[in-house]
Design a protein around this motif. Structure first.
Motif, PDB file in Angstrom:
ATOM      1  N   PHE A 200       1.009  -1.146   0.132  1.00 22.60           N
ATOM      2  CA  PHE A 200      -0.137  -0.011   0.024  1.00 22.60           C
ATOM      3  C   PHE A 200       0.709   1.305   0.132  1.00 22.60           C
ATOM      4  N   GLY A 201       2.352   1.134  -0.054  1.00 26.70           N
ATOM      5  CA  GLY A 201       2.913   2.423  -0.432  1.00 26.70           C
ATOM      6  C   GLY A 201       3.147   2.753   1.072  1.00 26.70           C
ATOM      7  N   ASP A 202       3.569   3.964   1.254  1.00 23.61           N
ATOM      8  CA  ASP A 202       3.761   4.754   2.507  1.00 23.61           C
ATOM      9  C   ASP A 202       2.633   5.085   3.612  1.00 23.61           C
ATOM     10  N   VAL A 203       1.488   4.847   2.710  1.00 25.97           N
ATOM     11  CA  VAL A 203       0.445   5.404   3.372  1.00 25.97           C
ATOM     12  C   VAL A 203       0.108   4.554   4.824  1.00 25.97           C
ATOM     13  N   PRO A 204      -0.018   3.301   5.030  1.00 29.18           N
ATOM     14  CA  PRO A 204      -0.213   2.796   6.228  1.00 29.18           C
ATOM     15  C   PRO A 204       0.814   3.266   7.368  1.00 29.18           C
ATOM     16  N   ARG A 205       2.056   3.463   6.967  1.00 25.69           N
ATOM     17  CA  ARG A 205       2.968   3.999   7.981  1.00 25.69           C
ATOM     18  C   ARG A 205       2.632   5.493   8.571  1.00 25.69           C
ATOM     19  N   LYS A 206       2.322   6.351   7.445  1.00 26.32           N
ATOM     20  CA  LYS A 206       1.908   7.657   7.932  1.00 26.32           C
ATOM     21  C   LYS A 206       0.765   7.891   8.505  1.00 26.32           C
ATOM     22  N   LEU A 207      -0.366   6.969   8.095  1.00 26.40           N
ATOM     23  CA  LEU A 207      -1.551   7.088   8.727  1.00 26.40           C
ATOM     24  C   LEU A 207      -1.552   6.620  10.127  1.00 26.40           C
ATOM     25  N   LYS A 208      -0.599   5.504  10.185  1.00 28.02           N
ATOM     26  CA  LYS A 208      -0.413   4.984  11.625  1.00 28.02           C
ATOM     27  C   LYS A 208      -0.183   5.870  12.702  1.00 28.02           C
TER      28      LYS A 208
END
Length: 555
Positions: A200-208
């Motif tokens: 999912f790209g970097d979205v999960p890390r940033k959203l977390k």
């Protein structure tokens, strides 16, 4: 001397000796007192028409009086009731502040979550249609867990978000590979590649990062409003000691008994009585001010980097962006999964003939800001938090200020401008003793109230501890660290729902400084030094990194 002159002088001298010094017909009348008591709703049956000898009085000066024993007893109870009402009325502002602002913030937050969920559902139904509806429980569960966390549930935010992305990967992987049949064991293997493949790209890390620290701050803040509300409600219900009741009676109603119903207590006299009666409440002030300072700092986080509104409003856009990343990299992701988990079995011919529907690849247009629904609070988070901050600032030092606020009341004292014609506890004259300082230990020489400084009020000490625990949680939230609200036994615990402090975005350490109180309170068992805080934070960071590394190795 003629005998008739002596015969006249002797009866006159006997008459003079039978009258009290300074007595006259007007002074001995209790008519004014009866009128004043009647206006207050007292029965006039216990009030004499003329002053009587006061040897029976136990609290008021034992001089000629308009009060019987029964009247003094009733007035003592009346003094107690009036004092309790005065404290409750005076603390009304701080109580309503926490009640109303807690309600507003809670309404805002809950509706913000509901609107975010509705927005995502509407967008995904329009964009992905049946595909989304068949898998909507994945997204519903995400919002259910976020709500459960906010309301105090034992939810680990990081683990919950990791589970969400792992489940989404499983569903997506099946959709982009409809020609294969995947067993439960195979899908479990797929989910283990979430971190490694970053489908999912970097979205999960940033959203977390954004979700954890914003939710930690918001939940801790609303918990702080709850604690402030409860403490204020409890402390405003006072139970005066016998020594306090005696002092209140002497201040409020002994002027009536002395035939001076219109003479109010001297201001400084009132202050000493109130400082003696509210000594324990004043001791709450230090911890209360630390608590308010911590609330204000978390409020600043909510206005800035931990703004829950800026996280939840576009969450549908961010999740869809993650899905698009997965679609664009589907070939590479599938190849790596097949390499790690093995070649899956082909699906039955009917299913393998299908392909992902075209609308699966369709991007959507997000709502414009004006199209988004308004919240129950009818305001943005910034305006709401700004309002709460202003009210919180006004509630500082509220408990040590209680005596001053009460004694300013014109219905209670004669005021500072009338220091000569006021009741000083004995007569209508200036009050000479010095004003005591705040707090229990300073009442050892209080001239008006008998205070046992060796026995702090247990109930007030409980409220002090409640504030201390909450302040520590607020400090953690300020630094992006979560705490378990169900476990209040360990004040220094950072456990609960993980840490919002990840990678290179860890916020500045919490340097909790206040000008209202000394840095170290001898009554405190914990050491709140910046060095200790830095050491603790470094240790927490190291442990978190170790745990994450072990988790990845296990996978």
């Amino acid at each position: 001397m003629p005998s008739w002159i002596g015969a006249v002088i002797l009866p006159l001298s006997g008459l003079l000796l039978s009258l009290p010094a300074g007595a006259d017909v007007k002074a001995r009348s209790c008519g004014e007192v009866r009128q004043a008591f009647g206006a207050k709703g007292f029965s006039l049956a216990d009030i004499p028409y003329q002053e009587i000898a006061g040897e029976h009085l136990r609290i008021c000066p034992q001089e000629y009086t308009c009060c019987t024993t029964e009247m003094e007893d009733k007035l003592s109870q009346q003094s107690k009731l009036e004092f309790e009402n005065l404290v409750e009325e005076t603390s009304h502002f701080v109580r309503t502040t926490f009640v109303s602002r807690h309600k507003k913030f809670d309404e805002f937050f809950r509706e913000l979550l509901e609107n975010a969920e509705k927005s995502l559902n509407d967008m995904f139904v329009r964009t992905y249609g049946m595909l989304y509806m068949q898998n909507s429980e994945v997204f519903q569960d995400l919002f259910t867990e976020l709500k459960r966390y906010y309301t105090g549930g034992n939810v680990n935010l990081e683990e919950m978000l990791n589970d969400f992305w792992a489940r989404l990967l499983e569903r997506m992987f099946q959709l982009i590979n409809p020609q294969y049949h995947f067993s439960e064991d195979y899908l479990e293997c797929v989910s283990k590649y979430t971190d490694q493949l970053k489908p999912f790209g970097d979205v999960p890390r940033k959203l977390k990062i954004q979700v954890t620290r914003a939710f930690i701050a918001a939940r801790t803040f609303v918990q702080g409003l709850t604690v402030g509300r409860e403490v204020a409600n409890r402390v405003s219900k006072v139970s005066p000691t016998p020594g306090c009741i005696r002092a209140l009676m002497k201040m409020l109603y002994c002027p009536y008994c002395r035939g001076l119903p219109t003479v109010r207590p001297c201001n400084n006299y009132c202050l000493n009585v109130m400082k003696g009666c509210l000594a324990n409440q004043a001791d709450l002030d230090t911890e209360w001010n630390l608590f308010i300072d911590a609330m204000l700092l978390v409020a600043e986080r909510l206005e800035g980097p931990f703004n829950i509104e800026s996280v939840m409003d576009p969450i549908d856009v961010k999740i869809s962006e993650a899905i698009m990343n997965m679609q664009e990299n589907s070939m590479q992701v599938s190849a790596k999964v097949f390499q790690g988990c093995g070649q899956p079995k082909p699906a039955p011919a009917l299913r393998s003939a299908r392909s992902a529907p075209e609308n699966f690849n369709t991007r959507f247009r997000p709502y414009n800001p004006e199209e988004r629904p308004t919240t129950a609070a009818g305001t943005s988070l910034d305006r709401l938090v700004t309002d709460i901050k202003e009210k919180l600032k006004l509630s500082k030092k509220v408990w040590s200020a209680l005596p001053y606020t009460i004694c300013k009341d014109e219905s209670v004292t004669a005021g500072t401008s009338n220091e000569e014609q006021c009741w000083n506890g004995h007569s209508k004259a200036r009050y000479l003793p010095e004003i005591m300082n705040d707090g229990l230990t300073n009442q050892i020489n209080n001239p008006e109230v008998d205070v046992d400084i060796t026995r702090p009020d247990t109930f007030i000490r409980q409220q002090i501890m409640a504030l201390r625990v909450m302040t520590n949680k607020l400090k953690n939230a300020y630094n992006g660290n979560d705490v378990n609200f169900q476990d209040t036994s360990d004040e220094s615990s950072g456990s609960g729902s993980g840490s919002g402090c990840m990678d290179d975005v860890c916020p500045t350490e919490f340097e909790f400084v206040t000008t209202e109180a000394p840095a170290v309170d001898p009554d405190r068992r914990e050491v709140d030094s910046s060095a200790a805080q830095r050491g603790y934070s470094l240790l927490s960071w190291a442990l978190t990194c170790t745990v994450l590394a072990l988790q990845r190795l296990c996978r």
